[in-house]
Design a protein around this motif. Structure first.
Motif, short mmCIF file in Angstrom:
data_model
loop_
_atom_site.label_atom_id
_atom_site.label_comp_id
_atom_site.label_asym_id
_atom_site.label_seq_id
_atom_site.Cartn_x
_atom_site.Cartn_y
_atom_site.Cartn_z
N ASP A 5 0.75 -1.13 -0.15
CA ASP A 5 0.01 -0.11 0.08
C ASP A 5 0.87 1.25 0.06
OD1 ASP A 5 -2.24 -1.57 0.11
OD2 ASP A 5 -2.37 -1.36 2.18
N GLY A 6 0.39 2.15 -0.88
CA GLY A 6 1.31 3.48 -0.82
C GLY A 6 2.59 3.37 -1.77
N ASP A 7 2.84 2.12 -2.60
CA ASP A 7 4.13 2.02 -3.49
C ASP A 7 3.61 2.66 -4.70
OD1 ASP A 7 5.47 0.48 -1.90
OD2 ASP A 7 5.15 -1.36 -3.52
N THR A 8 4.74 3.46 -5.16
CA THR A 8 4.75 4.11 -6.40
C THR A 8 5.08 3.09 -7.71
OG1 THR A 8 5.43 6.30 -5.36
CG2 THR A 8 6.10 5.71 -7.77
N PRO A 9 4.03 3.26 -8.67
CA PRO A 9 4.14 2.32 -9.65
C PRO A 9 5.53 2.53 -10.66
CG PRO A 9 1.78 3.11 -9.57
CD PRO A 9 2.62 3.83 -8.68
N VAL A 10 6.28 1.58 -10.68
CA VAL A 10 7.59 1.80 -11.52
C VAL A 10 7.36 0.55 -12.56
CG1 VAL A 10 9.98 1.87 -11.17
CG2 VAL A 10 8.61 2.53 -9.38
N ASP A 11 8.11 1.14 -13.71
CA ASP A 11 8.31 0.19 -14.71
C ASP A 11 9.39 0.60 -15.70
OD1 ASP A 11 6.96 2.13 -16.25
OD2 ASP A 11 5.07 0.79 -16.14
N ALA A 12 9.67 -0.12 -16.74
CA ALA A 12 10.64 0.27 -17.77
C ALA A 12 10.33 1.56 -18.59
CB ALA A 12 10.78 -0.88 -18.74
N ASP A 13 8.89 1.83 -18.69
CA ASP A 13 8.69 3.18 -19.17
C ASP A 13 8.86 4.37 -18.29
OD1 ASP A 13 7.57 1.64 -21.49
OD2 ASP A 13 5.36 1.80 -20.76
N GLN A 14 8.65 4.27 -17.05
CA GLN A 14 9.17 5.23 -16.19
C GLN A 14 10.69 5.53 -16.11
OE1 GLN A 14 7.36 7.48 -13.40
NE2 GLN A 14 9.26 7.98 -14.36
N LEU A 15 11.39 4.34 -16.11
CA LEU A 15 12.84 4.58 -16.18
C LEU A 15 13.30 5.37 -17.74
CD1 LEU A 15 15.76 4.21 -15.29
CD2 LEU A 15 15.66 1.72 -16.21
N ARG A 16 12.62 4.89 -18.78
CA ARG A 16 13.00 5.47 -20.14
C ARG A 16 12.84 6.85 -19.79
NH1 ARG A 16 15.45 3.17 -23.86
NH2 ARG A 16 13.87 1.47 -24.01
N GLY A 38 13.21 -9.39 -4.52
CA GLY A 38 13.15 -8.05 -4.04
C GLY A 38 11.84 -7.51 -3.97
N THR A 39 11.41 -6.76 -2.78
CA THR A 39 10.21 -6.13 -2.65
C THR A 39 10.22 -4.56 -2.56
OG1 THR A 39 9.86 -6.46 -0.41
CG2 THR A 39 8.99 -8.23 -1.69
N ASP A 40 11.47 -3.94 -2.30
CA ASP A 40 11.30 -2.71 -2.09
C ASP A 40 11.83 -1.80 -3.20
OD1 ASP A 40 10.61 -2.73 0.57
OD2 ASP A 40 12.60 -3.14 1.23
N HIS A 41 12.55 -2.51 -4.29
CA HIS A 41 13.01 -1.85 -5.50
C HIS A 41 12.58 -2.48 -6.60
CE1 HIS A 41 15.65 -0.50 -2.09
NE2 HIS A 41 16.06 0.75 -2.85
N VAL A 42 12.62 -1.65 -7.54
CA VAL A 42 12.52 -2.40 -9.17
C VAL A 42 13.72 -2.10 -9.76
CG1 VAL A 42 11.53 -2.04 -11.35
CG2 VAL A 42 9.88 -1.80 -9.36
N LEU A 43 14.43 -3.46 -10.29
CA LEU A 43 15.35 -3.49 -10.85
C LEU A 43 15.41 -3.70 -12.41
CD1 LEU A 43 17.56 -5.94 -8.56
CD2 LEU A 43 17.24 -3.42 -8.56
N VAL A 44 15.93 -2.71 -13.27
CA VAL A 44 15.76 -2.65 -14.76
C VAL A 44 17.41 -2.70 -15.37
CG1 VAL A 44 14.80 -1.53 -16.78
CG2 VAL A 44 13.79 -1.37 -14.71
N ARG A 45 17.41 -3.96 -16.24
CA ARG A 45 18.81 -3.74 -16.83
C ARG A 45 18.91 -2.75 -18.05
NH1 ARG A 45 22.41 -9.07 -18.17
NH2 ARG A 45 24.20 -8.13 -18.60
N VAL A 46 20.08 -1.86 -18.05
CA VAL A 46 19.99 -1.12 -18.98
C VAL A 46 21.43 -1.43 -19.66
CG1 VAL A 46 20.39 1.54 -19.45
CG2 VAL A 46 19.26 0.80 -17.46
#
Length: 255
Positions: A5-16, A38-46
């Motif tokens: 609850d209260g998480d900010t949605p994060v995905d590859a488009d946000q990183l872009r 992991g549950t606290d961070h989103v990891l995106v390979r660049v």
């Protein structure tokens, strides 16, 4: 995608969008969300060499801040590889938290090894024993005695040492049976090195605990062995192992 609850949605488009604003040289790099425990961070390979670490919530952002302070100080001082900080991102593009680009470390986390190996069966057997003991009131006294023995263990008398404090399987990388990297310094703190004994209990086979015990520093006091056919806790020996691990990381005064 959110988990709490209260998480900010994060995905590859946000990183872009963040890359377009803050690292335009990477704006067209291929992006791939890294699946993991992991549950606290989103990891995106660049690309091939970087990974973005994006907190889902404010506490995770504080944790990332700790990691960004310590990684540059430790990355060249440990024998186990740590990711290098390549970019410290700031809020932007509709994203409210600090974020980071770190160097990619090859390897696989230990979660699959633990889940596929003998450790979970050991846990299950232990849990079954506890439930059996609780069902038998006479054995509850034995559980209380075990807790008392833990409380009676001599406190760590040495100076506080630097602790990773979150050495769960998901933060340890391996390849071909050898550790290849250490992840997530967000919980870094100082204190009793016994805290960092986590891998001895959740990432090794039961029979390997004797190898940990053999690593106790010379001169550490040891209790006489138990009578034949009986085993008892060895808190000082356990703390001896922890001290050796703590010496590997170093004391806070040396950082």
């Amino acid at each position: 995608m959110t988990l709490h609850d209260g998480d900010t949605p994060v995905d590859a488009d946000q990183l872009r969008r963040l890359l377009e604003e803050q690292r335009p040289d990477l704006a067209d790099a291929p992006l791939q969300v890294v699946e993991g425990p992991g549950t606290d961070h989103v990891l995106v390979r660049v690309g091939d060499d970087l990974v973005a670490r994006l907190p889902r919530n404010a506490p995770a952002a504080v944790s990332l801040g700790t990691e960004l302070r310590w990684l540059p100080r430790l990355v060249d001082r440990l024998t186990l590889p740590l990711p290098r900080v390549e970019h410290e991102g700031v809020p932007g593009a509709g994203y409210p938290f600090v974020w980071a680009l770190l160097g990619w470390l090859d390897g696989h986390d230990l979660c699959a090894v633990v889940l596929d190996g003998p450790v979970p069966r050991t846990w299950a057997a232990g849990a079954d024993g506890v439930l059996t003991a609780l069902a038998d009131r006479h054995r509850v006294r034995l559980l209380r005695r075990a807790l008392d023995l833990g409380r009676e263990a001599a406190p760590f008398a040495g100076p506080p040492v630097l602790l990773h404090a979150d050495l769960i399987p998901g933060n340890l990388l391996h390849r071909e049976g050898r550790l290849t990297g250490l992840l997530d310094l967000g919980a870094l703190t100082t204190g009793d090195p016994a805290w960092d004994l986590t891998p001895a209990w959740c990432s090794t086979r039961p029979g390997d605990l004797a190898l940990h015990a053999a690593a106790a520093p010379p001169g550490r006091p040891r209790r006489p062995g138990p009578p034949a056919g009986r085993r008892r806790p060895q808190p000082r020996l356990t703390r001896g192992l922890a001290a050796r691990y703590g010496e590997t990381l170093g004391s806070p005064s040396s950082q």
